[in-house]
Design a protein around this motif. Structure first.
Motif, PDB file in Angstrom:
ATOM      1  N   LEU A   1      42.439  57.776  59.590  1.00 19.41           N
ATOM      2  CA  LEU A   1      42.270  58.131  60.606  1.00 19.41           C
ATOM      3  C   LEU A   1      41.164  57.402  61.199  1.00 19.41           C
ATOM      4  O   LEU A   1      39.472  57.913  59.961  1.00 19.41           O
ATOM      5  CB  LEU A   1      42.050  59.609  59.769  1.00 19.41           C
ATOM      6  N   VAL A   2      41.269  56.783  62.158  1.00 16.46           N
ATOM      7  CA  VAL A   2      39.563  55.730  62.466  1.00 16.46           C
ATOM      8  C   VAL A   2      39.017  56.694  62.892  1.00 16.46           C
ATOM      9  O   VAL A   2      39.075  57.809  64.037  1.00 16.46           O
ATOM     10  CB  VAL A   2      40.338  54.963  63.131  1.00 16.46           C
ATOM     11  N   LEU A   3      38.069  56.583  62.777  1.00 12.88           N
ATOM     12  CA  LEU A   3      36.273  57.845  63.133  1.00 12.88           C
ATOM     13  C   LEU A   3      35.538  56.794  63.817  1.00 12.88           C
ATOM     14  O   LEU A   3      34.567  57.509  64.570  1.00 12.88           O
ATOM     15  CB  LEU A   3      35.671  58.360  62.335  1.00 12.88           C
ATOM     16  N   ALA A   4      35.699  55.730  63.600  1.00  6.20           N
ATOM     17  CA  ALA A   4      33.974  54.683  64.269  1.00  6.20           C
ATOM     18  C   ALA A   4      34.418  53.255  63.600  1.00  6.20           C
ATOM     19  O   ALA A   4      34.955  52.847  63.340  1.00  6.20           O
ATOM     20  CB  ALA A   4      33.347  54.687  63.618  1.00  6.20           C
ATOM     21  N   ILE A   5      34.095  52.261  64.923  1.00  8.79           N
ATOM     22  CA  ILE A   5      34.442  50.964  64.619  1.00  8.79           C
ATOM     23  C   ILE A   5      33.495  49.949  64.851  1.00  8.79           C
ATOM     24  O   ILE A   5      32.391  50.540  65.220  1.00  8.79           O
ATOM     25  CB  ILE A   5      34.664  50.557  65.500  1.00  8.79           C
ATOM     26  N   ARG A   6      33.120  49.885  63.770  1.00  9.88           N
ATOM     27  CA  ARG A   6      31.553  48.510  63.101  1.00  9.88           C
ATOM     28  C   ARG A   6      31.919  47.408  62.592  1.00  9.88           C
ATOM     29  O   ARG A   6      33.182  47.267  61.860  1.00  9.88           O
ATOM     30  CB  ARG A   6      30.740  49.964  61.955  1.00  9.88           C
ATOM     31  N   ASN A   7      31.496  46.078  63.537  1.00  8.36           N
ATOM     32  CA  ASN A   7      31.693  44.871  62.796  1.00  8.36           C
ATOM     33  C   ASN A   7      33.162  44.363  63.438  1.00  8.36           C
ATOM     34  O   ASN A   7      33.478  43.647  62.375  1.00  8.36           O
ATOM     35  CB  ASN A   7      31.177  44.326  61.718  1.00  8.36           C
ATOM     36  N   ASP A   8      33.608  45.261  64.467  1.00  6.63           N
ATOM     37  CA  ASP A   8      35.573  45.102  64.328  1.00  6.63           C
ATOM     38  C   ASP A   8      35.733  45.257  63.332  1.00  6.63           C
ATOM     39  O   ASP A   8      37.121  45.343  63.399  1.00  6.63           O
ATOM     40  CB  ASP A   8      35.572  43.910  64.967  1.00  6.63           C
ATOM     41  N   GLN A   9      35.456  46.044  62.322  1.00  6.20           N
ATOM     42  CA  GLN A   9      36.451  46.670  61.232  1.00  6.20           C
ATOM     43  C   GLN A   9      36.646  48.679  61.555  1.00  6.20           C
ATOM     44  O   GLN A   9      35.296  49.456  61.736  1.00  6.20           O
ATOM     45  CB  GLN A   9      35.719  46.395  59.794  1.00  6.20           C
ATOM     46  N   PRO A  10      37.403  48.985  61.519  1.00  2.00           N
ATOM     47  CA  PRO A  10      37.696  50.488  61.903  1.00  2.00           C
ATOM     48  C   PRO A  10      37.182  51.304  60.140  1.00  2.00           C
ATOM     49  O   PRO A  10      36.763  50.526  59.452  1.00  2.00           O
ATOM     50  CB  PRO A  10      39.280  50.795  61.330  1.00  2.00           C
ATOM     51  N   GLN A  11      36.809  52.457  60.795  1.00  2.74           N
ATOM     52  CA  GLN A  11      35.529  52.836  60.114  1.00  2.74           C
ATOM     53  C   GLN A  11      36.312  55.191  59.159  1.00  2.74           C
ATOM     54  O   GLN A  11      36.964  55.170  60.541  1.00  2.74           O
ATOM     55  CB  GLN A  11      34.500  53.557  59.802  1.00  2.74           C
ATOM     56  N   SER A  12      36.432  54.594  58.023  1.00  2.00           N
ATOM     57  CA  SER A  12      37.854  56.160  58.076  1.00  2.00           C
ATOM     58  C   SER A  12      37.456  56.629  56.369  1.00  2.00           C
ATOM     59  O   SER A  12      35.903  55.922  56.251  1.00  2.00           O
ATOM     60  CB  SER A  12      38.814  55.846  57.830  1.00  2.00           C
ATOM     61  N   ILE A  13      37.300  57.890  56.617  1.00  2.46           N
ATOM     62  CA  ILE A  13      37.209  59.097  55.181  1.00  2.46           C
ATOM     63  C   ILE A  13      38.487  58.552  54.314  1.00  2.46           C
ATOM     64  O   ILE A  13      39.355  58.542  54.335  1.00  2.46           O
ATOM     65  CB  ILE A  13      36.701  60.498  55.749  1.00  2.46           C
ATOM     66  N   CYS A  14      37.481  58.841  52.632  1.00  4.89           N
ATOM     67  CA  CYS A  14      38.273  59.036  51.752  1.00  4.89           C
ATOM     68  C   CYS A  14      37.648  59.891  50.838  1.00  4.89           C
ATOM     69  O   CYS A  14      36.829  60.149  51.230  1.00  4.89           O
ATOM     70  CB  CYS A  14      38.054  57.824  50.901  1.00  4.89           C
ATOM     71  N   GLN A  15      38.238  60.202  50.001  1.00  5.41           N
ATOM     72  CA  GLN A  15      38.434  61.147  49.114  1.00  5.41           C
ATOM     73  C   GLN A  15      38.505  60.796  47.271  1.00  5.41           C
ATOM     74  O   GLN A  15      39.699  60.294  47.532  1.00  5.41           O
ATOM     75  CB  GLN A  15      38.641  62.360  49.321  1.00  5.41           C
ATOM     76  N   ILE A  16      37.498  61.164  46.622  1.00  5.80           N
ATOM     77  CA  ILE A  16      38.213  61.067  45.335  1.00  5.80           C
ATOM     78  C   ILE A  16      37.452  62.207  43.926  1.00  5.80           C
ATOM     79  O   ILE A  16      36.694  63.051  44.634  1.00  5.80           O
ATOM     80  CB  ILE A  16      38.077  59.933  44.232  1.00  5.80           C
ATOM     81  N   ASN A  17      38.574  62.756  43.458  1.00  3.32           N
ATOM     82  CA  ASN A  17      38.047  63.828  42.352  1.00  3.32           C
ATOM     83  C   ASN A  17      37.043  62.892  41.288  1.00  3.32           C
ATOM     84  O   ASN A  17      37.642  61.644  40.270  1.00  3.32           O
ATOM     85  CB  ASN A  17      39.017  63.964  41.464  1.00  3.32           C
ATOM     86  N   LEU A  18      36.187  63.671  40.980  1.00  2.76           N
ATOM     87  CA  LEU A  18      34.976  62.996  39.416  1.00  2.76           C
ATOM     88  C   LEU A  18      33.956  64.163  38.944  1.00  2.76           C
ATOM     89  O   LEU A  18      33.235  64.807  40.169  1.00  2.76           O
ATOM     90  CB  LEU A  18      33.813  62.267  40.266  1.00  2.76           C
ATOM     91  N   ASN A  19      34.683  63.987  38.247  1.00  6.43           N
ATOM     92  CA  ASN A  19      33.513  65.688  36.921  1.00  6.43           C
ATOM     93  C   ASN A  19      34.072  66.359  37.824  1.00  6.43           C
ATOM     94  O   ASN A  19      32.342  67.656  37.932  1.00  6.43           O
ATOM     95  CB  ASN A  19      31.938  65.190  37.324  1.00  6.43           C
ATOM     96  N   LYS A  20      34.516  67.293  37.589  1.00  2.00           N
ATOM     97  CA  LYS A  20      35.228  68.203  38.433  1.00  2.00           C
ATOM     98  C   LYS A  20      34.686  68.590  40.089  1.00  2.00           C
ATOM     99  O   LYS A  20      35.024  69.858  39.851  1.00  2.00           O
ATOM    100  CB  LYS A  20      35.177  69.785  37.702  1.00  2.00           C
ATOM    101  N   ALA A  21      34.294  67.910  40.257  1.00  2.00           N
ATOM    102  CA  ALA A  21      33.784  67.679  42.003  1.00  2.00           C
ATOM    103  C   ALA A  21      34.592  66.925  42.942  1.00  2.00           C
ATOM    104  O   ALA A  21      35.356  65.611  42.391  1.00  2.00           O
ATOM    105  CB  ALA A  21      32.304  67.158  42.264  1.00  2.00           C
ATOM    106  N   LEU A  22      35.095  67.766  44.217  1.00  2.00           N
ATOM    107  CA  LEU A  22      35.888  66.810  44.776  1.00  2.00           C
ATOM    108  C   LEU A  22      34.092  65.444  45.909  1.00  2.00           C
ATOM    109  O   LEU A  22      34.186  66.740  47.048  1.00  2.00           O
ATOM    110  CB  LEU A  22      36.826  67.231  45.827  1.00  2.00           C
ATOM    111  N   LEU A  23      34.675  64.938  46.005  1.00  2.00           N
ATOM    112  CA  LEU A  23      33.384  63.992  46.714  1.00  2.00           C
ATOM    113  C   LEU A  23      33.884  62.855  47.630  1.00  2.00           C
ATOM    114  O   LEU A  23      35.804  62.412  47.963  1.00  2.00           O
ATOM    115  CB  LEU A  23      33.031  63.293  45.600  1.00  2.00           C
ATOM    116  N   ALA A  24      33.864  63.189  48.600  1.00  2.87           N
ATOM    117  CA  ALA A  24      33.965  62.599  50.080  1.00  2.87           C
ATOM    118  C   ALA A  24      33.038  61.175  50.358  1.00  2.87           C
ATOM    119  O   ALA A  24      32.420  60.800  49.919  1.00  2.87           O
ATOM    120  CB  ALA A  24      34.301  63.119  51.244  1.00  2.87           C
ATOM    121  N   GLY A  25      33.641  59.948  50.897  1.00  3.40           N
ATOM    122  CA  GLY A  25      32.732  58.955  51.174  1.00  3.40           C
ATOM    123  C   GLY A  25      33.370  58.233  52.292  1.00  3.40           C
ATOM    124  O   GLY A  25      34.096  58.228  52.817  1.00  3.40           O
ATOM    125  N   ILE A  26      33.224  56.751  52.860  1.00  2.00           N
ATOM    126  CA  ILE A  26      33.941  56.258  53.409  1.00  2.00           C
ATOM    127  C   ILE A  26      34.429  54.805  53.316  1.00  2.00           C
ATOM    128  O   ILE A  26      33.589  53.939  52.337  1.00  2.00           O
ATOM    129  CB  ILE A  26      32.205  55.410  54.605  1.00  2.00           C
TER     130      ILE A  26
END
Length: 558
Positions: free
Chosen positions: A420-445
């Protein structure tokens, strides 16, 4: 014998020290120096120097004493023995107490006189309050200044005033000027102090009445209703601190037995005698796992010290509660003593407890204790019941939210999905990602086909991740985050993309140097974090991602 002479204050030391302090802090921030000792030492040195400047006999002596005292006061911030939020309370109170002793030294020398300490404590609060008020008014003037020029298209002043280095330098300079203003005359300080003490005089009977009413209701509820009571340690601590402040504000300003009539005096004395019941309840709550505490994510058992020992969560809370209990017990015992004016002994009690508090803070927050394997604040283990229940609640909430998001067309897909494209910067789409790390559900770009996550002010880059996908027509942005909107899964809801400890992670976006950045927001701190040039950045203004989830329509015949 030291001479305490009145002298006309010069503006130069206040202006110079405020500006140098601001520039030093701005330089440390510009180079991303993550060393709390430097920030605390520089800030506390300036404050202690300026607050004691009126009564100094020698500028060189003042500089040396302020340098040493501020270092002792700042070092605990560098070596906090825990990452828990309550770990910082003791160093803050210790630094405040050290400043009062420092001011007392430059007025009375090595002879400790409680009236001087008493006035130092209250005068420091009034001076800092005036400095904060003056700083806020100065910033209002600057925003008006920038706003006027922005109307005609000149954004130079807005860009200057909103830059971090200028904000830090200007704030410290304004605060120093505020201290200079209030230091101009003793009359202003005395009047402000008198106002604060009068407030304490009016509030003490009220808070004592509330305490007695609560203790009575507590006993009746326990005996007659026979049900578990939710002993919230934080509200009990807040009440205890308020009562200690009001007692000292009323009984340490004069030599009279009490400024109240017999009925109010008797009620206050009864509450002081019963005061240890409140602080003992705090200790009970954190000692035994049967005591429960409510959070936004549910009701949990506190990881009781008796069953699991000390850890990051309960150690500092235990130390803080012990001091509250010592204060309450000392006041209660002292009030029962047969003295004409029992409040005269409060000065000695406060001095002894303040020295004990300072010593404890320094001993528990230093390089040696920080790296010691037996440091209780570094223990990671917590109550298994608490962990299992917490993880179970998170899993249930995540499942519930995921189902609701899926009904609105928002899902998590593998790396090669349709993000899901939530923003555009430098002609590149920005989206949200998610990983599991040390029993925590973390999110990033997603940046350069990697999931970039900000955790503990560091950037984590992962190649295996999930992407947030779905219908862009269902999303919207709001300039505030309503955590309570999660109570129901339907309507316009914030998009939750992860969990970290007891907090939830949402999506935010902010403009930095005329560029739009996506980031994440941790509800525990309510601060938007974005990644700029491989470094974490915290913008002042941000918006949060919301999604519209419609409630399923039910057939009339069903």
């Amino acid at each position: 014998m030291r001479m305490n002479t009145e002298k006309k204050l010069s503006l130069l030391p206040f202006l110079t020290l405020g500006l140098l302090t601001g520039l030093s802090l701005a330089l440390l921030n510009a180079y991303k120096i993550e060393f709390p000792l430097w920030y605390g030492w520089i800030t506390l040195f300036s404050l202690m120097f300026l607050l004691a400047y009126r009564n100094n006999a020698s500028l060189f002596q003042l500089a040396i004493t302020a340098l040493v005292t501020s270092f002792l006061a700042a070092s605990p911030f560098q070596w906090l023995n825990s990452e828990a939020p309550n770990a910082i309370l003791l160093p803050l109170i210790s630094a405040y107490a050290m400043n009062s002793f420092h001011m007392s030294y430059h007025k009375d020398g090595l002879k400790i006189q409680y009236p001087t300490l008493f006035y130092a404590v209250w005068d420091t609060f009034t001076k800092l309050a005036v400095a904060a008020l003056f700083t806020g008014l100065c910033w209002i003037v600057l925003f008006i200044w920038s706003g006027l020029f922005s109307v005609i298209g000149i954004n130079f002043f807005y860009d200057l005033f909103t830059s971090i280095w200028f904000s830090i330098a200007a704030s410290t300079t304004f605060a120093s000027l505020g201290l200079y203003i209030v230091e101009q005359t003793d009359t202003v300080i005395r009047n402000l102090r008198f106002l604060l003490l009068q407030i304490c005089r009016w509030l003490l009977p009220m808070i004592c009445f509330i305490g007695l009413l609560f203790i009575l209701a507590w006993m009746l509820t326990t005996i007659l209703v026979t049900r578990d009571i939710n002993l919230n340690p934080y509200i009990f601590s807040l009440y205890s601190v308020a009562l200690i402040i009001f007692i000292n504000g009323v009984y340490q300003d004069s030599d009279v037995e009490s400024p109240y009539g017999k009925a109010l005096t008797r009620m206050i004395n009864i509450m002081i005698v019963l005061f240890p019941l409140i602080t003992a309840a705090i200790l009970y709550t954190i000692m035994f796992p049967s005591a429960k505490f409510e959070t936004n994510l549910g009701t949990y058992q506190l990881n009781g010290i008796v069953s699991v020992g000390f850890n990051q969560f309960n150690f500092n809370l235990f130390i803080n509660s012990c001091f509250l209990f010592l204060y309450s017990l000392s006041y209660a015992v002292n009030s029962l003593r047969k003295r004409t004016i029992w409040s005269k002994s409060l000065g000695t009690i406060n001095i002894m407890l303040a020295l004990l508090l300072i010593s404890t803070t320094v001993l528990l927050n230093n390089y040696v204790f920080y790296h010691a394997p037996f440091n209780p604040g570094k223990q990671k283990h917590i109550n298994d019941t608490h962990t299992d229940k917490s993880d179970k609640n998170r899993a249930q909430q995540l499942k519930k939210l995921s189902k609701a998001y899926a009904s609105a067309g928002i899902t998590w897909e593998e790396t090669l999905g349709n993000p899901l494209v939530l923003a555009i910067r430098n002609d590149q789409p920005q989206s949200i990602c998610q990983i599991n790390l040390n029993k925590a559900l973390l999110a990033g770009i997603i940046i350069d086909n990697q999931c970039v996550i900000i955790s503990n002010n560091k950037l984590i880059k992962a190649n295996n991740y999930k992407t947030l996908s779905g219908d862009p027509s269902k999303i919207s942005w709001k300039n505030w985050f309503n955590q309570w909107a999660l109570k129901s899964p339907y309507g316009t809801k914030p998009v939750i993309v992860g969990f970290y400890k007891s907090s939830i992670i949402s999506v935010c976006r902010a403009i930095y140097k005329n560029r739009l950045y996506l980031g994440t927001n941790l509800t525990e701190t309510n601060i938007c974090k974005i990644a700029v040039n491989n470094r974490s950045f915290y913008p002042n203004v941000a918006e949060y991602l919301y999604i519209t989830i419609e409630k399923p329509k039910q057939n009339k015949g069903s």
